[in-house]
Design a protein around this motif. Structure first.
Motif, PDB file in Angstrom:
ATOM      1  N   CYS A  98       0.827  -1.216   0.000  1.00 10.16           N
ATOM      2  CA  CYS A  98       0.000   0.000   0.000  1.00 10.16           C
ATOM      3  C   CYS A  98       0.857   1.259   0.000  1.00 10.16           C
ATOM      4  N   VAL A  99       2.098   1.144  -0.490  1.00  8.68           N
ATOM      5  CA  VAL A  99       3.016   2.283  -0.530  1.00  8.68           C
ATOM      6  C   VAL A  99       3.601   2.413  -1.931  1.00  8.68           C
ATOM      7  N   ARG A 100       3.696   3.644  -2.417  1.00 11.67           N
ATOM      8  CA  ARG A 100       4.404   3.937  -3.655  1.00 11.67           C
ATOM      9  C   ARG A 100       5.419   5.041  -3.377  1.00 11.67           C
ATOM     10  N   MET A 101       6.490   5.062  -4.171  1.00  8.19           N
ATOM     11  CA  MET A 101       7.508   6.099  -4.003  1.00  8.19           C
ATOM     12  C   MET A 101       7.988   6.607  -5.348  1.00  8.19           C
ATOM     13  N   LEU A 102       8.306   7.890  -5.384  1.00  5.84           N
ATOM     14  CA  LEU A 102       8.938   8.495  -6.541  1.00  5.84           C
ATOM     15  C   LEU A 102       9.710   9.718  -6.064  1.00  5.84           C
ATOM     16  N   GLY A 103      11.026   9.696  -6.264  1.00  8.10           N
ATOM     17  CA  GLY A 103      11.848  10.794  -5.772  1.00  8.10           C
ATOM     18  C   GLY A 103      11.717  10.900  -4.262  1.00  8.10           C
ATOM     19  N   PRO A 104      11.528  12.106  -3.743  1.00  5.50           N
ATOM     20  CA  PRO A 104      11.389  12.261  -2.290  1.00  5.50           C
ATOM     21  C   PRO A 104       9.966  12.036  -1.781  1.00  5.50           C
ATOM     22  N   THR A 144       6.562   9.982  -0.884  1.00  3.08           N
ATOM     23  CA  THR A 144       6.002   8.691  -0.497  1.00  3.08           C
ATOM     24  C   THR A 144       4.483   8.801  -0.487  1.00  3.08           C
ATOM     25  N   THR A 145       3.821   7.870  -1.157  1.00  8.27           N
ATOM     26  CA  THR A 145       2.364   7.867  -1.229  1.00  8.27           C
ATOM     27  C   THR A 145       1.820   6.616  -0.549  1.00  8.27           C
ATOM     28  N   VAL A 146       0.873   6.804   0.352  1.00  6.38           N
ATOM     29  CA  VAL A 146       0.245   5.702   1.080  1.00  6.38           C
ATOM     30  C   VAL A 146      -1.184   5.549   0.588  1.00  6.38           C
ATOM     31  N   ILE A 147      -1.552   4.321   0.227  1.00  5.75           N
ATOM     32  CA  ILE A 147      -2.891   4.048  -0.309  1.00  5.75           C
ATOM     33  C   ILE A 147      -3.742   3.348   0.737  1.00  5.75           C
ATOM     34  N   ASN A 148      -4.934   3.858   0.976  1.00  6.92           N
ATOM     35  CA  ASN A 148      -5.873   3.217   1.890  1.00  6.92           C
ATOM     36  C   ASN A 148      -6.433   1.967   1.203  1.00  6.92           C
TER      37      ASN A 148
END
Length: 320
Positions: free
Chosen positions: A28-34, A36-40
């Protein structure tokens, strides 16, 4: 600090552990550069956070013949992020701590997170995948050798190391097999700042020597198995490396210039929920002490941030 910045914050995501695999956990986590995206996982909505660094270490690694995990490409479910190995983390974070020490500035780097999050892996590492602490020690002595080779009669160096752990609110010397009842005492020295009375300080002259000292101290660390982590740290561990550089005759014949700095590298014990860890007895008591100290650390960081944002406001920093 040497690079003009006082605080940097990074986040790192680790691979699934066996417990998470057995539960068929979903990423449930994505990253790009600095970023961080958390998905419910319930509604698919996401929320993004920007740090100084976001390290994708969940997958995408390639194991070399010697066992070292290096970048092998983009990871699963990322927005193009590639695997961040131990060297990448050190280059971004640990090298800055060293650069500050070379200039005579004290620095602190600590790993913070839930139990089993991978803090000890980032700070200490395992096998050939060495973490920030051993890489820093190696780099210090490489620099000393380079300085001696280029200017053999210009500089003198001294490196010392201390290691302690805070277990159940008591300070223990990891270089000593016996510690006083109630732990070592901590006091404020008007000249040198906070000090631990009676804490062993070893002078070291090579990476091999400092590595042996760390290995001996690591064996004295308090670890135990919980449902969430088979080798859970039950105490906060602090490695203090003091680097002293003496430049001979820098201000004239017989007038030397000294730079001295302390690097505090901290592997914090992870925050816990008793329901998840299955802690009882001593493990439950340890977990309560860990959570209490982490809460106090959070209060200190919040107060420091508030004072930084409002310099004219009187803010109590709850160091005690």
């Amino acid at each position: 600090m040497a690079d003009g910045e006082s605080v940097r914050v990074a986040v790192r995501v680790r691979p699934f552990n066996q417990r998470e695999k057995d539960r068929d956990s979903k990423l449930c986590v994505r990253m790009l550069g600095p970023t961080t995206t958390v998905i419910n996982p319930e509604d698919g909505k996401d929320k993004s956070f920007t740090f100084d660094f976001s390290y994708w270490s969940h997958d995408g690694e390639r194991m070399r013949p010697d066992g070292y995990n290096e970048c092998g490409g983009e990871g699963m479910g990322t927005d193009g992020a590639t695997y961040a190995d131990q060297k990448k983390v050190f280059d971004d974070l640990g090298q800055g701590v060293l650069n500050n020490a070379y200039e005579g500035y004290n620095s602190c780097l600590f790993a913070y997170g839930q139990t089993g999050a991978g803090k000890s892996y980032s700070m200490v590492g395992y096998g050939v995948n060495k973490g920030i602490v051993p890489i820093s020690c190696d780099e210090i002595f490489k620099r000393i050798e380079e300085q001696k080779a280029s200017s053999p009669d210009k500089y003198q160096f001294q490196v010392t190391i201390q290691m302690l752990e805070i277990y159940n609110e008591q300070v223990r010397d990891l270089f000593s097999k016996t510690n006083p009842s109630g732990g070592l005492k901590v006091r404020m020295n008007p000249k040198s700042g906070v000090e631990v009375v009676g804490l062993t300080e070893w002078p070291v002259g090579s990476y091999q020597e400092i590595d042996e000292r760390i290995e001996t101290a690591t064996k004295n660390r308090t670890v135990a198995s919980t449902n969430m982590n088979a080798t859970s740290s039950r105490a906060h561990t602090v490695v203090t490396i003091t680097y002293t550089q003496l430049e001979l005759n820098a201000k004239g014949p017989g007038k030397h210039s000294e730079k001295k700095a302390k690097m505090n590298l901290v592997d914090l014990a992870g925050s816990e929920r008793a329901e998840s860890t299955g802690a009882t007895g001593d493990r439950l008591k340890e977990g309560a002490a860990i959570n209490l100290s982490l809460t106090m650390l959070g209060n200190v960081i919040t107060a420091l941030a508030e004072r930084s944002n409002n310099p004219n406001k009187k803010v109590l920093i709850p160091y005690d």
